[in-house]
Design a protein around this motif. Structure first.
Motif, mmCIF file in Angstrom:
data_model
loop_
_atom_site.group_PDB
_atom_site.id
_atom_site.type_symbol
_atom_site.label_atom_id
_atom_site.label_comp_id
_atom_site.label_asym_id
_atom_site.label_seq_id
_atom_site.Cartn_x
_atom_site.Cartn_y
_atom_site.Cartn_z
ATOM 1 N N ASN A 206 0.822 -1.195 0.000
ATOM 2 C CA ASN A 206 0.000 0.000 0.000
ATOM 3 C C ASN A 206 0.866 1.260 0.000
ATOM 4 O O ASN A 206 0.577 2.230 -0.714
ATOM 5 C CB ASN A 206 -0.921 0.008 1.223
ATOM 6 C CG ASN A 206 -1.900 1.164 1.200
ATOM 7 O OD1 ASN A 206 -2.833 1.179 0.406
ATOM 8 N ND2 ASN A 206 -1.691 2.138 2.070
ATOM 9 N N THR A 207 1.934 1.256 0.780
ATOM 10 C CA THR A 207 2.812 2.427 0.853
ATOM 11 C C THR A 207 3.544 2.625 -0.463
ATOM 12 O O THR A 207 3.737 3.760 -0.922
ATOM 13 C CB THR A 207 3.803 2.282 2.018
ATOM 14 O OG1 THR A 207 3.090 1.949 3.215
ATOM 15 C CG2 THR A 207 4.563 3.575 2.258
ATOM 16 N N LEU A 208 3.963 1.537 -1.112
ATOM 17 C CA LEU A 208 4.572 1.642 -2.438
ATOM 18 C C LEU A 208 3.577 2.243 -3.433
ATOM 19 O O LEU A 208 3.945 3.075 -4.270
ATOM 20 C CB LEU A 208 5.035 0.264 -2.915
ATOM 21 C CG LEU A 208 6.335 -0.252 -2.289
ATOM 22 C CD1 LEU A 208 6.467 -1.762 -2.490
ATOM 23 C CD2 LEU A 208 7.548 0.458 -2.887
ATOM 24 N N ARG A 209 2.323 1.848 -3.347
ATOM 25 C CA ARG A 209 1.292 2.386 -4.239
ATOM 26 C C ARG A 209 1.113 3.892 -4.018
ATOM 27 O O ARG A 209 1.093 4.675 -4.986
ATOM 28 C CB ARG A 209 -0.038 1.669 -3.998
ATOM 29 C CG ARG A 209 -1.210 2.239 -4.802
ATOM 30 C CD ARG A 209 -2.541 1.603 -4.394
ATOM 31 N NE ARG A 209 -2.877 1.850 -2.995
ATOM 32 C CZ ARG A 209 -3.421 2.986 -2.564
ATOM 33 N NH1 ARG A 209 -3.671 3.978 -3.400
ATOM 34 N NH2 ARG A 209 -3.722 3.129 -1.284
ATOM 35 N N VAL A 210 1.014 4.300 -2.762
ATOM 36 C CA VAL A 210 0.770 5.711 -2.446
ATOM 37 C C VAL A 210 1.929 6.587 -2.914
ATOM 38 O O VAL A 210 1.740 7.611 -3.580
ATOM 39 C CB VAL A 210 0.537 5.895 -0.929
ATOM 40 C CG1 VAL A 210 0.529 7.377 -0.561
ATOM 41 C CG2 VAL A 210 -0.780 5.246 -0.511
ATOM 42 N N LEU A 211 3.167 6.187 -2.591
ATOM 43 C CA LEU A 211 4.317 7.009 -2.973
ATOM 44 C C LEU A 211 4.566 6.955 -4.478
ATOM 45 O O LEU A 211 4.954 7.956 -5.084
ATOM 46 C CB LEU A 211 5.562 6.563 -2.205
ATOM 47 C CG LEU A 211 5.524 6.739 -0.686
ATOM 48 C CD1 LEU A 211 6.929 6.601 -0.096
ATOM 49 C CD2 LEU A 211 4.924 8.071 -0.281
ATOM 50 N N GLY A 212 4.364 5.777 -5.087
ATOM 51 C CA GLY A 212 4.538 5.670 -6.535
ATOM 52 C C GLY A 212 3.580 6.582 -7.275
ATOM 53 O O GLY A 212 3.961 7.274 -8.233
ATOM 54 N N THR A 213 2.330 6.640 -6.837
ATOM 55 C CA THR A 213 1.336 7.517 -7.453
ATOM 56 C C THR A 213 1.718 8.981 -7.269
ATOM 57 O O THR A 213 1.566 9.806 -8.177
ATOM 58 C CB THR A 213 -0.055 7.247 -6.853
ATOM 59 O OG1 THR A 213 -0.407 5.877 -7.087
ATOM 60 C CG2 THR A 213 -1.106 8.149 -7.467
ATOM 61 N N SER A 214 2.250 9.329 -6.093
ATOM 62 C CA SER A 214 2.653 10.711 -5.815
ATOM 63 C C SER A 214 3.779 11.153 -6.737
ATOM 64 O O SER A 214 3.770 12.278 -7.257
ATOM 65 C CB SER A 214 3.098 10.852 -4.352
ATOM 66 O OG SER A 214 2.023 10.608 -3.469
ATOM 67 N N ILE A 215 4.756 10.279 -6.958
ATOM 68 C CA ILE A 215 5.874 10.645 -7.823
ATOM 69 C C ILE A 215 5.406 10.789 -9.270
ATOM 70 O O ILE A 215 5.829 11.700 -9.995
ATOM 71 C CB ILE A 215 7.015 9.615 -7.721
ATOM 72 C CG1 ILE A 215 7.605 9.616 -6.309
ATOM 73 C CG2 ILE A 215 8.121 9.922 -8.729
ATOM 74 C CD1 ILE A 215 8.694 8.597 -6.091
#
Length: 303
Positions: free
Chosen positions: A133-142
């Motif tokens: 989930n954290t990878l998804r959130v940060l990946g989307t932000s970048i």
């Protein structure tokens, strides 16, 4: 800490209440029950008055803050950076990047659910759904920050095309390459499993690797050559040796955001999304290292 209201044991939210609070936060959407419980067990609720300092600037980050009510104003050296409102979080980036915190102050009466930094990092390696989930959130932000391209088109970089070797890379060469990357400090077993899931691919110049809108099923690490990445609006960047493309689309759980086409002959290492998930499930420290890289990129963009 300024403004922290010490809540008596009787007034503290129950574990169940903290789980419900976490479940209501978009930042933690997708976590399984074990992940929510793991965070809730270490979390605490706090209330701040308008203007209270929640996190001082320049100090090691101590907590990750989920905003339940009110707002957190984030600034660096007197310059406003962002505002985090209800349903959003603050503090994960400096924790992951291992960088000093920015100044965080309360705007209006603000209630937070606070997770100790050490517990947050530990939970990432203990709970697979939290890591994903954290990878998804940060990946989307970048992706949003870079206008859906793998690098900022407003700050073009010098492209190193590396050396084109006609011979296939051996497992030993791949391991040596990983040793020189951000993953170099990981244990040998994790590096070997990572290397085993990498498949060498070679493209001549002018090949369409993928189109915008294609399914995001893999990432591609460029060993040698030059790849042009073009967004639907026509903006583009070129990347070369040492650059990984496609990884943000994969973690952002979205289709390809841009076209990738080779400009020269290219040697690359392809890792399928399913294979990467297998590596992360066995070696969550690999995922944590990817998160650290994401966090550093996001913080650098805010300077």
């Amino acid at each position: 800490m300024n403004g922290l209201v010490n809540l008596s044991e009787g007034a503290r939210a129950s574990l169940r209440d903290r789980i419900l609070l976490l479940r209501s936060q978009p930042t933690f959407e997708g976590l399984d029950d074990d992940g929510l419980r793991l965070l809730a067990e270490h979390g605490r609720t706090a209330v701040y008055r308008d203007g209270d300092v929640i996190a001082p600037e320049g100090e090691p980050p101590r907590f990750v803050y989920a905003v339940v009510e009110g707002e957190i104003v984030v600034s660096r050296k007197g310059k406003a950076v962002t505002v985090r409102g209800a349903g959003e979080a603050f503090g994960a980036l400096p924790v992951l990047a291992r960088e000093p915190s920015m100044l965080a102050t309360a705007r209006g009466e603000t209630r937070t659910l606070e997770l100790p930094a050490v517990a947050f990092e530990s939970a990432l390696t203990e709970n697979y759904s939290l890591l994903r989930n954290t990878l998804r959130v940060l990946g989307t932000s970048i992706l949003s920050m870079r206008v859906s391209l793998p690098a900022d088109p407003a700050a073009p970089r010098v492209v190193d095309e590396g050396t084109y070797d006609p011979r296939p890379r051996t497992m030993v060469q791949r391991l040596l390459q990983l040793r020189q990357s951000q993953f170099g400090h990981l244990n040998l077993e994790a590096l070997v499993d990572f290397a085993r899931h990498m498949v060498e691919v070679r493209y001549p110049a002018g090949v369409l690797v993928w189109s915008a809108g294609d399914a995001s099923d893999c990432s591609l690490h460029v060993d040698a050559g030059r790849v042009r990445c073009t967004a639907p609006d026509g903006s583009s960047v070129a990347v070369g040796s040492g650059f990984t493309i496609g990884v943000l689309d994969v973690w952002g759980t979205r289709r390809r955001a841009y076209e990738a086409r080779t400009e020269t002959p290219v040697i690359a290492a392809r890792i399928a999304f399913d294979s990467l998930l297998t590596v992360l499930e066995i070696h969550p420290e690999v995922g944590l290292e990817i998160l650290r890289g994401f966090a550093r990129d996001l913080l650098a963009a805010r300077r």
